[in-house]
Design a protein around this motif. Structure first.
Motif, PDB file in Angstrom:
ATOM      1  N   ARG A  24      54.823  58.183  45.757  1.00 23.26           N
ATOM      2  CA  ARG A  24      54.211  59.111  44.805  1.00 23.26           C
ATOM      3  C   ARG A  24      52.814  59.525  45.282  1.00 23.26           C
ATOM      4  NH1 ARG A  24      55.992  57.038  40.405  1.00 23.26           N
ATOM      5  NH2 ARG A  24      54.540  55.309  40.378  1.00 23.26           N
ATOM      6  N   PHE A  25      52.071  58.588  45.893  1.00 24.79           N
ATOM      7  CA  PHE A  25      50.751  58.922  46.410  1.00 24.79           C
ATOM      8  C   PHE A  25      50.867  59.994  47.493  1.00 24.79           C
ATOM      9  CE2 PHE A  25      46.993  58.566  49.015  1.00 24.79           C
ATOM     10  CZ  PHE A  25      45.994  58.521  48.050  1.00 24.79           C
ATOM     11  N   ILE A  26      51.861  59.858  48.373  1.00 26.22           N
ATOM     12  CA  ILE A  26      52.061  60.861  49.427  1.00 26.22           C
ATOM     13  C   ILE A  26      52.495  62.189  48.815  1.00 26.22           C
ATOM     14  CG2 ILE A  26      53.467  61.463  51.448  1.00 26.22           C
ATOM     15  CD1 ILE A  26      53.333  58.451  52.188  1.00 26.22           C
ATOM     16  N   ALA A  27      53.334  62.137  47.787  1.00 27.47           N
ATOM     17  CA  ALA A  27      53.766  63.366  47.108  1.00 27.47           C
ATOM     18  C   ALA A  27      52.574  64.080  46.464  1.00 27.47           C
ATOM     19  CB  ALA A  27      54.817  63.045  46.057  1.00 27.47           C
ATOM     20  N   MET A  48      48.929  50.504  57.068  1.00 23.53           N
ATOM     21  CA  MET A  48      49.387  51.854  56.750  1.00 23.53           C
ATOM     22  C   MET A  48      50.567  52.234  57.633  1.00 23.53           C
ATOM     23  SD  MET A  48      49.172  54.373  54.769  1.00 23.53           S
ATOM     24  CE  MET A  48      47.722  53.806  53.902  1.00 23.53           C
ATOM     25  N   GLU A  49      50.506  51.924  58.911  1.00 26.17           N
ATOM     26  CA  GLU A  49      51.626  52.221  59.813  1.00 26.17           C
ATOM     27  C   GLU A  49      52.891  51.508  59.358  1.00 26.17           C
ATOM     28  OE1 GLU A  49      50.153  51.154  63.671  1.00 26.17           O
ATOM     29  OE2 GLU A  49      48.718  52.806  63.693  1.00 26.17           O
ATOM     30  N   ARG A  50      52.755  50.272  58.900  1.00 26.19           N
ATOM     31  CA  ARG A  50      53.911  49.514  58.416  1.00 26.19           C
ATOM     32  C   ARG A  50      54.491  50.164  57.158  1.00 26.19           C
ATOM     33  NH1 ARG A  50      51.833  44.959  59.059  1.00 26.19           N
ATOM     34  NH2 ARG A  50      50.715  44.835  57.101  1.00 26.19           N
ATOM     35  N   TRP A  51      53.617  50.562  56.220  1.00 25.91           N
ATOM     36  CA  TRP A  51      54.077  51.213  54.994  1.00 25.91           C
ATOM     37  C   TRP A  51      54.777  52.526  55.301  1.00 25.91           C
ATOM     38  CZ3 TRP A  51      48.905  50.726  51.883  1.00 25.91           C
ATOM     39  CH2 TRP A  51      48.725  49.397  51.468  1.00 25.91           C
ATOM     40  N   LEU A  52      54.179  53.312  56.194  1.00 25.20           N
ATOM     41  CA  LEU A  52      54.771  54.604  56.545  1.00 25.20           C
ATOM     42  C   LEU A  52      56.119  54.416  57.231  1.00 25.20           C
ATOM     43  CD1 LEU A  52      51.560  56.450  57.742  1.00 25.20           C
ATOM     44  CD2 LEU A  52      52.840  56.876  55.632  1.00 25.20           C
ATOM     45  N   LYS A  53      56.235  53.418  58.081  1.00 26.48           N
ATOM     46  CA  LYS A  53      57.514  53.139  58.755  1.00 26.48           C
ATOM     47  C   LYS A  53      58.578  52.758  57.734  1.00 26.48           C
ATOM     48  CE  LYS A  53      59.697  50.343  62.376  1.00 26.48           C
ATOM     49  NZ  LYS A  53      60.992  50.599  61.847  1.00 26.48           N
ATOM     50  N   GLN A  54      58.212  51.936  56.764  1.00 23.23           N
ATOM     51  CA  GLN A  54      59.165  51.545  55.722  1.00 23.23           C
ATOM     52  C   GLN A  54      59.658  52.773  54.957  1.00 23.23           C
ATOM     53  OE1 GLN A  54      56.795  48.791  53.466  1.00 23.23           O
ATOM     54  NE2 GLN A  54      57.311  47.046  54.790  1.00 23.23           N
ATOM     55  N   LEU A  55      58.757  53.653  54.608  1.00 21.04           N
ATOM     56  CA  LEU A  55      59.137  54.859  53.877  1.00 21.04           C
ATOM     57  C   LEU A  55      59.961  55.812  54.741  1.00 21.04           C
ATOM     58  CD1 LEU A  55      55.840  55.495  51.903  1.00 21.04           C
ATOM     59  CD2 LEU A  55      58.053  54.868  50.927  1.00 21.04           C
ATOM     60  N   LYS A  56      59.605  55.924  56.025  1.00 21.29           N
ATOM     61  CA  LYS A  56      60.390  56.781  56.930  1.00 21.29           C
ATOM     62  C   LYS A  56      61.778  56.203  57.143  1.00 21.29           C
ATOM     63  CE  LYS A  56      57.325  56.978  60.228  1.00 21.29           C
ATOM     64  NZ  LYS A  56      56.623  57.253  61.482  1.00 21.29           N
ATOM     65  N   LYS A  60      62.430  58.426  52.796  1.00 22.79           N
ATOM     66  CA  LYS A  60      61.701  58.912  51.627  1.00 22.79           C
ATOM     67  C   LYS A  60      60.625  59.921  52.011  1.00 22.79           C
ATOM     68  CE  LYS A  60      63.733  56.034  48.798  1.00 22.79           C
ATOM     69  NZ  LYS A  60      64.664  56.480  47.794  1.00 22.79           N
ATOM     70  N   ILE A  61      60.082  59.778  53.234  1.00 18.83           N
ATOM     71  CA  ILE A  61      59.043  60.691  53.705  1.00 18.83           C
ATOM     72  C   ILE A  61      59.395  61.157  55.107  1.00 18.83           C
ATOM     73  CG2 ILE A  61      57.223  59.619  52.310  1.00 18.83           C
ATOM     74  CD1 ILE A  61      56.192  58.326  54.951  1.00 18.83           C
ATOM     75  N   TYR A  73      54.929  64.040  54.381  1.00 17.21           N
ATOM     76  CA  TYR A  73      55.426  64.734  53.200  1.00 17.21           C
ATOM     77  C   TYR A  73      56.632  63.979  52.645  1.00 17.21           C
ATOM     78  CZ  TYR A  73      52.680  68.644  54.960  1.00 17.21           C
ATOM     79  OH  TYR A  73      51.651  69.436  55.403  1.00 17.21           O
ATOM     80  N   VAL A  74      56.823  64.063  51.331  1.00 16.67           N
ATOM     81  CA  VAL A  74      58.003  63.486  50.698  1.00 16.67           C
ATOM     82  C   VAL A  74      59.173  64.402  50.977  1.00 16.67           C
ATOM     83  CG1 VAL A  74      59.044  62.894  48.471  1.00 16.67           C
ATOM     84  CG2 VAL A  74      56.657  62.324  48.927  1.00 16.67           C
TER      85      VAL A  74
END
Length: 75
Positions: A24-27, A48-56, A60-61, A73-74
């Motif tokens: 939601r923060f990225i959205a 942050m890299e770990r969080w972004l990898k999980q979402l990718k 989701k992003i 982007y979402v």
């Protein structure tokens, strides 16, 4: 310095809710680079890299643009 996510985790949010909060923060802040997200959320670059990898990985992003000027982007 505690991150927003660490504060949320300590308040008892589940991992699913934390994942949704990050998404939601990225959205709400589309097009930010990982460096900008680090500054806004107060997390380390590695976290942050770990969080972004999980979402990718969860599809989701996605990242748009060049590695230098692009952002997240979402989907």
């Amino acid at each position: 310095m505690q991150t927003i996510v660490n504060q949320a985790r300590e308040s008892g949010l589940s991992e699913t809710n934390l994942q949704q909060m990050k998404q939601r923060f990225i959205a709400d802040n589309p097009g930010n680079s990982s460096r900008q997200l680090v500054q806004q959320l107060g997390a380390s670059q590695r976290t942050m890299e770990r969080w972004l990898k999980q979402l990718k990985d969860a599809e989701k992003i996605e990242f748009h643009g060049s590695s230098k000027t692009g952002g997240y982007y979402v989907k």
